[in-house]
Design an enzyme around this catalytic site. Structure first.
Site, short mmCIF file in Angstrom:
data_model
loop_
_atom_site.label_atom_id
_atom_site.label_comp_id
_atom_site.label_asym_id
_atom_site.label_seq_id
_atom_site.Cartn_x
_atom_site.Cartn_y
_atom_site.Cartn_z
N LYS A 251 0.85 -1.20 0.00
CA LYS A 251 0.00 0.00 0.00
C LYS A 251 0.88 1.24 0.00
O LYS A 251 1.39 1.67 1.04
CB LYS A 251 -0.93 0.05 1.21
CG LYS A 251 -1.99 1.13 1.01
CD LYS A 251 -2.57 1.69 2.28
CE LYS A 251 -1.69 2.67 2.95
NZ LYS A 251 -1.46 3.91 2.20
N GLU B 296 9.81 0.28 10.38
CA GLU B 296 10.87 1.25 10.05
C GLU B 296 10.27 2.63 10.28
O GLU B 296 9.43 3.08 9.50
CB GLU B 296 11.29 1.13 8.58
CG GLU B 296 12.09 -0.10 8.24
CD GLU B 296 13.50 -0.06 8.77
OE1 GLU B 296 13.98 1.01 9.17
OE2 GLU B 296 14.12 -1.13 8.81
N CYS C 68 14.11 9.88 6.67
CA CYS C 68 14.15 9.32 8.01
C CYS C 68 15.55 9.38 8.61
O CYS C 68 15.70 9.49 9.82
CB CYS C 68 13.65 7.89 7.99
SG CYS C 68 14.56 6.84 6.85
N GLU D 112 10.80 15.02 15.34
CA GLU D 112 11.16 14.83 13.93
C GLU D 112 10.38 15.86 13.13
O GLU D 112 9.14 15.81 13.08
CB GLU D 112 10.79 13.42 13.47
CG GLU D 112 11.19 13.18 12.04
CD GLU D 112 10.75 11.82 11.52
OE1 GLU D 112 9.60 11.42 11.77
OE2 GLU D 112 11.56 11.18 10.82
P1 NAD Z 1 2.52 8.04 8.05
O1 NAD Z 1 2.70 7.19 9.25
O2 NAD Z 1 1.56 9.16 8.11
O3 NAD Z 1 2.05 7.15 6.81
C1 NAD Z 1 2.80 6.04 6.37
C2 NAD Z 1 1.87 5.07 5.66
O4 NAD Z 1 0.90 4.57 6.58
C3 NAD Z 1 1.08 5.70 4.51
O5 NAD Z 1 1.02 4.77 3.45
C4 NAD Z 1 -0.29 5.90 5.14
O6 NAD Z 1 -1.34 5.95 4.19
C5 NAD Z 1 -0.39 4.68 6.01
N1 NAD Z 1 -1.38 4.75 7.10
C6 NAD Z 1 -1.88 5.86 7.71
N2 NAD Z 1 -2.76 5.50 8.68
C7 NAD Z 1 -2.79 4.13 8.69
C8 NAD Z 1 -3.49 3.17 9.48
N3 NAD Z 1 -4.33 3.52 10.47
N4 NAD Z 1 -3.27 1.86 9.24
C9 NAD Z 1 -2.40 1.48 8.28
N5 NAD Z 1 -1.72 2.35 7.48
C10 NAD Z 1 -1.91 3.66 7.69
O7 NAD Z 1 3.95 8.54 7.65
P2 NAD Z 1 4.36 9.51 6.44
O8 NAD Z 1 4.07 10.90 6.81
O9 NAD Z 1 3.80 8.98 5.17
O10 NAD Z 1 5.94 9.26 6.39
C11 NAD Z 1 6.87 9.95 7.13
C12 NAD Z 1 7.40 9.09 8.25
O11 NAD Z 1 8.00 7.90 7.74
C13 NAD Z 1 8.50 9.80 9.01
O12 NAD Z 1 8.35 9.57 10.38
C14 NAD Z 1 9.76 9.11 8.48
O13 NAD Z 1 10.87 9.20 9.33
C15 NAD Z 1 9.29 7.71 8.32
N6 NAD Z 1 10.18 6.95 7.43
C16 NAD Z 1 10.96 5.96 7.97
C17 NAD Z 1 11.85 5.26 7.15
C18 NAD Z 1 12.76 4.19 7.71
O14 NAD Z 1 13.29 3.42 6.93
N7 NAD Z 1 12.97 4.12 9.00
C19 NAD Z 1 11.91 5.55 5.79
C20 NAD Z 1 11.08 6.55 5.28
C21 NAD Z 1 10.22 7.25 6.11
#
Ligand code: NAD
Length: 488
Positions: free
Chosen positions: A183, A257, A291, A392
């Protein structure tokens, strides 16, 4: 000069890809995608509806025994061929990334070769997945382990580097013998869809890679589904909590992650020129939306002013511009909500935390007005407990703190609920190894970065995640051990 509009033809068909190809959605809502560099609406994304989610999982379930039984050499060949297909289509995938979230070309073109590298690396594993033969007693017996796939893995990825997030998770999951339902967010579904199309083109059995674009509600439906064997989530902490709460009801294993607030420690004995350039690059790449970004720079007091001056020179030299332009190193943030949130946070750093905003601090106007550009921002002498030092930000904001001793540096570095990466700049090898032992993070990088090589375990400690991608750890994450005992 103004920022060029994005061509609509760049976007692949945004409908879900389930089984052998695109399907018409049933009952999902739509999302109107916007080009981050100009704020222009582009294409409408039909988000997967509840029935589409169920179909995707049923399809992946039906394909699971087929993929598991596919001989190891055939899995190797398919992963290798997918690497070739990504390589051949790298220019197109670069263009799609630029269009989907405004990543500058210089960064976007970096990801297809990384994904190729990861696929090639994991192509080398299916024929080497062996378990142990265990000594047993008291009776003579043959006892051995089988590494088997979980089955159907739901993979949820964020929008900030969508092609890389996809490739780094999907490659080990497939190599371990799982089928996947991915997704991507509604904001950036396009590279995932194109990747899955390439998988079909090179001969992956239909149903092994499925893509269901959508927002949180689609993710929630996926993770609560009873017929899912494992979940891998990349994203923010609050969403991870929701996913774990849901997975607790079905006892589904979850890999995570998550975010970071990675410290970058600059000691007086470091190569200050290199360290200052790296401090800016590690924070400002992807306009701060990474990240791994080293957004908290801790500087030894005796060289603080010197480093600050160099940092400001490097910040002033950042090439802010049109993401399409190959010389641009800094583009927009993802959307208006993110831009407003980041600017408000900078304001609070200034007014409530006593931080000195010594560069940037504002949303950009002029030619950048329509898009979501925030000036590269540096806040000096921030209170270590303040929001700007602890949260963050996921935007181009570099916080500078000072320390006077190794003990203070370590305490400041570890004073965070995150633990993804830590950077250390020093020429003292004893100090480097001591900090490597004591820093509370999944990865410690000394005098440079090593992070994205697929053979290296990648992941976070504390609130930054559970499990490791990369190397053998990535395969173990997507496998489980079955033990077999045969009496003789
Ligand atoms: P987010 O948590 O808002 O969304 C991530 C994903 O989760 C999206 O696909 C979103 O649609 C989905 N999602 C949202 N609500 C959900 C639910 N209730 N159930 C299941 N899925 C759901 O994060 P974001 O704003 O898209 O991304 C930024 C974050 O990702 C930052 O914290 C960043 O550090 C982290 N990140 C981590 C890594 C890593 O490898 N550690 C890599 C990239 C980004």
């Amino acid at each position: 000069m103004s920022i060029k509009s994005v061509a609509r033809e760049v976007f692949p068909d945004p409908r879900p890809l389930i089984g052998a190809g695109r399907i018409p959605v049933t009952g999902g809502s739509t999302y109107d995608h916007v080009y981050a560099a100009t704020g222009e609406p582009t294409v409408s994304v039909p988000m997967a509806g509840p029935d589409d989610v169920d179909t995707a999982i049923a399809t992946a379930r039906a394909a699971a025994p087929v993929w598991r039984a596919t001989p190891a050499n055939e899995k190797r060949r398919l992963l290798w061929d997918l690497a070739r297909a990504v390589e051949k289509n790298a220019d197109e995938l670069t263009a799609v990334q630029i269009a989907e979230n405004g990543t500058p070309r210089a960064n976007a073109s970096y990801y297809p070769p990384l994904v190729v590298d990861g696929l090639e690396y994991y192509a080398g594993w299916p024929d080497k997945l062996v378990g142990n033969v265990n000594p047993v007693w008291p009776a003579p017996a043959l006892d051995y382990d089988i590494l088997e796939p979980h089955g159907v893995v739901v993979i949820i990825i964020p929008w900030n580097s969508p092609l890389y997030s996809l490739g780094s998770v999907v490659a080990p999951a497939l190599a371990a013998g799982n089928t996947v339902v991915v997704k991507p967010p509604e904001l950036t579904p396009f590279t995932s869809l194109r990747f899955a199309e390439l998988a079909l083109e090179v001969g992956f059995p239909p149903g092994v890679v499925n893509i269901v674009p959508g927002g949180g509600e689609v993710g929630a439906r996926l993770v609560e589904h009873r017929d899912v064997d494992m979940i891998h989530f990349t994203g923010s902490g609050p969403t991870a909590t929701r996913i774990l709460t849901s997975a607790a009801k079905t006892l589904t294993p979850v890999g995570l992650e998550l975010g970071g607030k990675s410290p970058n420690l600059i000691f007086a004995d470091a190569d200050l020129d290199k360290a200052s350039a790296a401090a800016v690059q590690y924070c400002m790449q992807l306009s701060g939306q990474g990240c791994l970004n080293g957004s908290r720079v801790l500087i030894e007091d005796s060289v603080f002013d010197d480093v600050l001056e160099r940092v400001l020179t490097h910040v002033a030299a950042i090439r802010i511009g049109d993401p399409e332009d190959a010389s641009t190193s800094f583009g927009p943030v993802i959307n208006a909500t993110a831009a407003d949130r980041i600017v408000a946070l900078i304001e609070r750093a200034r007014s409530e935390s006593g931080g000195k905003v010594v560069a940037g601090g504002s949303r950009m106007g002029g030619e950048f007005e329509g898009g979501y550009y925030i000036e590269p921002t540096v806040v000096a002498d921030v209170d270590p407990r303040s929001e700007v030092a602890q949260e963050e930000i996921f935007g181009p904001v570099l916080s500078l703190l000072r320390f006077t001793s190794d003990e203070e540096a370590l305490a400041l570095a570890n004073d965070s609920r995150y633990g993804l990466a830590a950077y250390v700049q020093t020429s003292d090898v004893t100090r480097a190894t001591r900090f490597a032992d004591q820093l509370e993070s999944g990865m410690v990088w000394v005098n440079g970065t090593g992070g994205l090589t697929p053979s290296i375990p990648f992941g976070g400690s504390k609130d930054s995640g559970v499990g490791r991608l990369g190397g053998r750890s990535g395969l173990e994450l997507f496998s489980r051990v079955k033990n077999v005992w045969i009496g003789r």
